[in-house]
Design an enzyme around this catalytic site. Structure first.
Site, PDB file in Angstrom:
ATOM      1  N   GLU A  47       0.856  -1.204   0.000  1.00 58.06           N
ATOM      2  CA  GLU A  47       0.000   0.000   0.000  1.00 58.06           C
ATOM      3  C   GLU A  47       0.886   1.247   0.000  1.00 58.06           C
ATOM      4  OE1 GLU A  47      -1.591   0.755   3.920  1.00 58.06           O
ATOM      5  OE2 GLU A  47      -3.366   1.780   3.116  1.00 58.06           O
ATOM      6  N   ASN A 110      -7.090   5.955  -1.833  1.00 61.74           N
ATOM      7  CA  ASN A 110      -5.971   5.065  -1.540  1.00 61.74           C
ATOM      8  C   ASN A 110      -6.152   3.874  -2.493  1.00 61.74           C
ATOM      9  OD1 ASN A 110      -4.120   3.281  -0.416  1.00 61.74           O
ATOM     10  ND2 ASN A 110      -4.594   3.868   1.687  1.00 61.74           N
ATOM     11  N   LYS A 127      -9.399   1.673  -1.933  1.00 58.77           N
ATOM     12  CA  LYS A 127      -9.615   1.168  -0.563  1.00 58.77           C
ATOM     13  C   LYS A 127     -10.987   1.586  -0.028  1.00 58.77           C
ATOM     14  CE  LYS A 127      -7.091   1.286   3.885  1.00 58.77           C
ATOM     15  NZ  LYS A 127      -5.792   1.748   4.448  1.00 58.77           N
ATOM     16  N   GLU A 145      -5.838   8.671   8.030  1.00 56.07           N
ATOM     17  CA  GLU A 145      -6.309   8.292   6.684  1.00 56.07           C
ATOM     18  C   GLU A 145      -7.664   8.896   6.355  1.00 56.07           C
ATOM     19  OE1 GLU A 145      -5.719   4.522   4.712  1.00 56.07           O
ATOM     20  OE2 GLU A 145      -4.647   3.817   6.466  1.00 56.07           O
ATOM     21  N   CYS A 171      -4.817  -2.978   2.930  1.00 59.38           N
ATOM     22  CA  CYS A 171      -4.549  -2.894   4.371  1.00 59.38           C
ATOM     23  C   CYS A 171      -5.770  -3.191   5.230  1.00 59.38           C
ATOM     24  CB  CYS A 171      -3.930  -1.546   4.724  1.00 59.38           C
ATOM     25  SG  CYS A 171      -3.182  -1.614   6.359  1.00 59.38           S
ATOM     26  N   ASN A 196       0.218  -0.949   5.477  1.00 58.42           N
ATOM     27  CA  ASN A 196       1.104  -0.167   6.363  1.00 58.42           C
ATOM     28  C   ASN A 196       0.453  -0.256   7.732  1.00 58.42           C
ATOM     29  OD1 ASN A 196       3.083   2.089   4.827  1.00 58.42           O
ATOM     30  ND2 ASN A 196       1.382   1.358   3.578  1.00 58.42           N
TER      31      ASN A 196
HETATM   32  N1  CDT Z   1      -2.997   1.458   6.501  1.00 58.48           N
HETATM   33  C1  CDT Z   1      -3.928   0.854   7.261  1.00 58.48           C
HETATM   34  O1  CDT Z   1      -5.051   0.643   6.835  1.00 58.48           O
HETATM   35  N2  CDT Z   1      -3.583   0.542   8.519  1.00 58.48           N
HETATM   36  C2  CDT Z   1      -4.485   0.003   9.491  1.00 58.48           C
HETATM   37  C3  CDT Z   1      -4.066   0.425  10.842  1.00 58.48           C
HETATM   38  C4  CDT Z   1      -5.067   1.209  11.505  1.00 58.48           C
HETATM   39  S1  CDT Z   1      -4.575   1.583  13.144  1.00 58.48           S
HETATM   40  C5  CDT Z   1      -5.235   3.089  13.339  1.00 58.48           C
HETATM   41  C6  CDT Z   1      -4.548  -1.512   9.496  1.00 58.48           C
HETATM   42  O2  CDT Z   1      -5.661  -2.037   9.556  1.00 58.48           O
HETATM   43  O3  CDT Z   1      -3.514  -2.169   9.529  1.00 58.48           O
END
Ligand code: CDT
Length: 311
Positions: A47, A110, A127, A145, A171, A196
Site C-alpha cells: 500500500e 488510496n 480502498k 487516513e 490494508c 502499512n
Molecule cells: N494502513 C492501514 O489501513 N492501517 C491500518 C491500521 C489502523 S490503526 C489506526 C490496518 O488495519 O492495519
C-alpha cells in the site's frame, strides 16, 4: 491441465519523508529484477508504495497534500517501472495515493492497480475501509487516513490476469470478512493486499501485542473461508520514528502460510501458487452454490450509522 501463478511479495522497508518517487522506483525495480530471476509472473508491492506513510502527519496545505498523490498512472516517475516490467515480461501490483478528477470534482483515494506482463493496467481498486481518524488525537502517533482519503467507489471487483481470477484489498480491508466474501462470491483465486500497519501509536485500545496475530489471522481466515490464495505485503520497519509490522506472507486456500518474510526491510518471498488448490476447496467444503444458504441468514442489510471515534 494444471494452472499456477508464481507470485512474489516485495516487502519494503522504511521510506523516508524526503525520499523522491524516483529513488523509491529504483528500489522497486531492483526487487522486480530479483523476482524476474525467480521466474515470477507477478510481483506485489505494498500500500502507498511510492512514498512514506504520510497520513501519520496532519498536513493542512492543499498543495502539499496533493504532492503526496499521483494525478496520473503511469507518470514520469513510475514510467521506468512500467517499462522494466514490460522488458522483463513480469506483471505487478502497486499501491499509491491517487488524485482523481471526476465531473470536475477532485477526489483522493488510496488505490492499487494490477499491471499485466505487457505493462498495461488491467485492474484498479480503491480502498473501502479507511481506518484511523480525520482529526489529530491526543496521543503519541496519528493515523489520519480519514482526513486524506475518500471511501473507494469501485467495490471489490475481480479481474482476469496471469491466468487467474484476481482481486485486491488494501490494508484495513483485510480485517473485514465482507472484503473476502464479496470477492469469494465472484470466484476469486488470488487476492493482492498491501499494508502499512503501525504499532505503538498509543491509543487506549492499543493492541500491539496482538498486531502480528491479527494480521496473520485476517489473511488465513479470509483465504480459507473463500478458497483463495493471498499475497499480503507490508511496508515495514521504523519509518520517521514510527514502527510498522512486516510479516509479509503468501497464504494458500487451505489457510496455511506457505512463505513469510522474516525481516522488516526490503525482502522478496516467492511461491508458485497452484490454482488447483483453490478449485478443490471451491468444489468441496466451500462449494457456495451447494452448501451456502444466504436465504436463511435472516440478514438485515442496513448501515449502522456514520460512526465516530470513541474518545
Ligand atoms: N494502513 C492501514 O489501513 N492501517 C491500518 C491500521 C489502523 S490503526 C489506526 C490496518 O488495519 O492495519
Amino acid at each position: 491441465m494444471s494452472r499456477s501463478v508464481k507470485v512474489a511479495a516485495a516487502q519494503l522497508g522504511p521510506i523516508g519523508r524526503s525520499k523522491s518517487r524516483e529513488a523509491v522506483v529504483r528500489r522497486l525495480i531492483e526487487l522486480m529484477r530479483e523476482a524476474a530471476d525467480w521466474g515470477v509472473d507477478v510481483i506485489v508491492y505494498p500500500e502507498l508504495a511510492l512514498t512514506t506513510f504520510f497520513p501519520r502527519w496532519a498536513i493542512e496545505d492543499e498543495e502539499e497534500i496533493d504532492s503526496w498523490f499521483e494525478a496520473e498512472m503511469p507518470n514520469a516517475a513510475t514510467q521506468p517501472l512500467f517499462e522494466e516490467a514490460k522488458r522483463l515480461g513480469i506483471g505487478f501490483h502497486l499501491g499509491y495515493a491517487e488524485l482523481a478528477w471526476q465531473d470536475g470534482v477532485k477526489h483522493r483515494f488510496n488505490t492499487a492497480i494490477i499491471v499485466d506482463k505487457a505493462g498495461g493496467i488491467v485492474g484498479k481498486f480503491r480502498k473501502i475501509h479507511i481506518p484511523g481518524h480525520n482529526e489529530v488525537l491526543d496521543r503519541p502517533g496519528q493515523h489520519l487516513e480519514k482526513k486524506y482519503f475518500e471511501v473507494g467507489d469501485l467495490g471489490f471487483p475481480v479481474y482476469q490476469a496471469f491466468g487467474a481470477t484476481c482481486g485486491m484489498a488494501i490494508c484495513n480491508d483485510r480485517r473485514w470478512p465482507e472484503t473476502w466474501r464479496v470477492m469469494g462470491l465472484q470466484g476469486v483465486e488470488m487476492v493482492f493486499c498491501g499494508y502499512n500497519t503501525p504499532v505503538g501509536l498509543g491509543d487506549p485500545y492499543d493492541l500491539d501485542a496482538l498486531t502480528l496475530f491479527h494480521n496473520q489471522l485476517s489473511f488465513q481466515a479470509g483465504c480459507y473461508q473463500n478458497a483463495t490464495w493471498a499475497v499480503g505485503v507490508a511496508k515495514a520497519g521504523c519509518e520517521e520514528g514510527f514502527n510498522m509490522i512486516g510479516q509479509s506472507m503468501i497464504v494458500a486456500p487451505s489457510g496455511e502460510v506457505v512463505a513469510m518474510c522474516n525481516t522488516i526491510e526490503d525482502e522478496l518471498i516467492v511461491h508458485k501458487c497452484d490454482l488447483g488448490r483453490s478449485a478443490e476447496y471451491k468444489r468441496d467444503i466451500f462449494n457456495f452454490a451447494y452448501h451456502r444458504r444466504p436465504e436463511h441468514y435472516g440478514l438485515i442489510v442496513e448501515r449502522t450509522g456514520a460512526g465516530s471515534p470513541e474518545k
